[in-house]
Design a protein around this motif. Sequence first.
Motif, PDB file in Angstrom:
ATOM      1  N   ALA A  88       0.823  -1.212   0.000  1.00 20.50           N
ATOM      2  CA  ALA A  88       0.000   0.000   0.000  1.00 20.50           C
ATOM      3  C   ALA A  88       0.860   1.266   0.000  1.00 20.50           C
ATOM      4  O   ALA A  88       0.560   2.237  -0.707  1.00 20.50           O
ATOM      5  N   ILE A  89       1.958   1.256   0.772  1.00 18.96           N
ATOM      6  CA  ILE A  89       2.832   2.434   0.825  1.00 18.96           C
ATOM      7  C   ILE A  89       3.555   2.643  -0.501  1.00 18.96           C
ATOM      8  O   ILE A  89       3.690   3.776  -0.987  1.00 18.96           O
ATOM      9  N   ILE A 107      -4.406  -5.464  -7.772  1.00 16.82           N
ATOM     10  CA  ILE A 107      -3.531  -5.636  -6.604  1.00 16.82           C
ATOM     11  C   ILE A 107      -4.366  -5.829  -5.351  1.00 16.82           C
ATOM     12  O   ILE A 107      -4.126  -6.731  -4.541  1.00 16.82           O
ATOM     13  N   TRP A 108      -5.383  -4.977  -5.154  1.00 16.29           N
ATOM     14  CA  TRP A 108      -6.209  -5.076  -3.942  1.00 16.29           C
ATOM     15  C   TRP A 108      -7.020  -6.369  -3.923  1.00 16.29           C
ATOM     16  O   TRP A 108      -7.292  -6.906  -2.850  1.00 16.29           O
ATOM     17  N   GLU A 118     -10.151  -4.462   5.395  1.00 18.56           N
ATOM     18  CA  GLU A 118      -9.048  -3.500   5.294  1.00 18.56           C
ATOM     19  C   GLU A 118      -8.948  -2.878   3.908  1.00 18.56           C
ATOM     20  O   GLU A 118      -8.080  -2.044   3.669  1.00 18.56           O
ATOM     21  N   ARG A 119      -9.802  -3.294   2.999  1.00 21.70           N
ATOM     22  CA  ARG A 119      -9.667  -2.867   1.605  1.00 21.70           C
ATOM     23  C   ARG A 119      -9.815  -1.357   1.450  1.00 21.70           C
ATOM     24  O   ARG A 119      -9.047  -0.715   0.740  1.00 21.70           O
ATOM     25  N   LEU A 132      -5.234   4.791   1.409  1.00 19.32           N
ATOM     26  CA  LEU A 132      -3.831   5.147   1.603  1.00 19.32           C
ATOM     27  C   LEU A 132      -3.118   5.293   0.270  1.00 19.32           C
ATOM     28  O   LEU A 132      -2.376   6.262   0.045  1.00 19.32           O
ATOM     29  N   ALA A 133      -3.333   4.353  -0.629  1.00 10.97           N
ATOM     30  CA  ALA A 133      -2.667   4.400  -1.929  1.00 10.97           C
ATOM     31  C   ALA A 133      -3.154   5.577  -2.778  1.00 10.97           C
ATOM     32  O   ALA A 133      -2.350   6.332  -3.330  1.00 10.97           O
ATOM     33  N   PHE A 134      -4.463   5.743  -2.873  1.00 14.63           N
ATOM     34  CA  PHE A 134      -5.020   6.786  -3.739  1.00 14.63           C
ATOM     35  C   PHE A 134      -4.706   8.196  -3.232  1.00 14.63           C
ATOM     36  O   PHE A 134      -4.673   9.140  -4.026  1.00 14.63           O
TER      37      PHE A 134
END
Length: 302
Positions: A69-70, A194-195, A203-204, A210-212
């Motif tokens: 995610a980071i 990926i998700w 947690e999706r 976080l990514a967007f």
Amino acid sequence: MKMSYKRISMDTSVLEKLISTHSDEDTMEEKKMNEETTMKATGYGAVKYKDEIDESSWKFWKKRRYVVAILAFLGFFTSYILRVNLSVAIVAMTEDKIDENGVIYRRREFDWDSKTKGLVLSSFFYGYLSTQLLGGWLAARIGGKRVFGLGIAATALFTIITPPLVRASVYILIVLRIVEGICEGVTYPCIHAIWANWAPPLERSKLATLAFSGSFLGTVFAMPISGIMAEHLGWSSVFYVFGAVGLIWFIAWWMLVKDHPADDPNISQAELEYIQSSIGITGNQMKVKHPWKAMLSSPPGD
């Protein structure tokens, strides 16, 4: 009578001890059952494992889904910098620099009218719109990691070669920006692949958000920093520096991220079981045939 009373008193004491012992055993059994319930599935998307729970939440680098995610956040951060940098650099490219005394200390390098500037700035989005469906289709076949990484890497590479090409012809710049838009247009659609493999249902939204958020932060960051770089280092530095950053990010993404958790050699067994039990093992999925002809030929009223 006294002996009888004494015997009853002793029997009562023994009975109390037996009850206390059974009560402690029941408590231990209930506690064990609660731990097992916590460690295993408690409902859709609520799978928890003891090692996963015991792991300190701030040690995000030990949870590979957060590393993914980071890095996705940094990918969107970089991609939006590569998208908006020209919007700032074009000012330094096409306008004279005048000091407080009205003296021109830097001549503009390109004499473009407003129509040409508008065409240059909008050309990116012609390409960007063309690969929205293609990005999702490619991710389903060759993996979201490859499509997301190569899309941003290609954009970064084209950004680096922008300064020498724009000096050759403005029309080359327009074509280059269209190609950059084509490459970057796949990023948003393909990240969902990926998700689908990495993000547990509960947690999706957190991981995706976080990514967007990298795209918004990248835009906010690029505007002032690009202006400062264009002023002190020249407009071409905006393309060289951010393009190089994009390629560095691509190397990290390609080395650290896998399409499936089971392919990651650094993932813990607890996290792997947590993800697979939450969303199922996604390695072997059925191929879905979309009825494109029926969809496109069906009137809105049907």
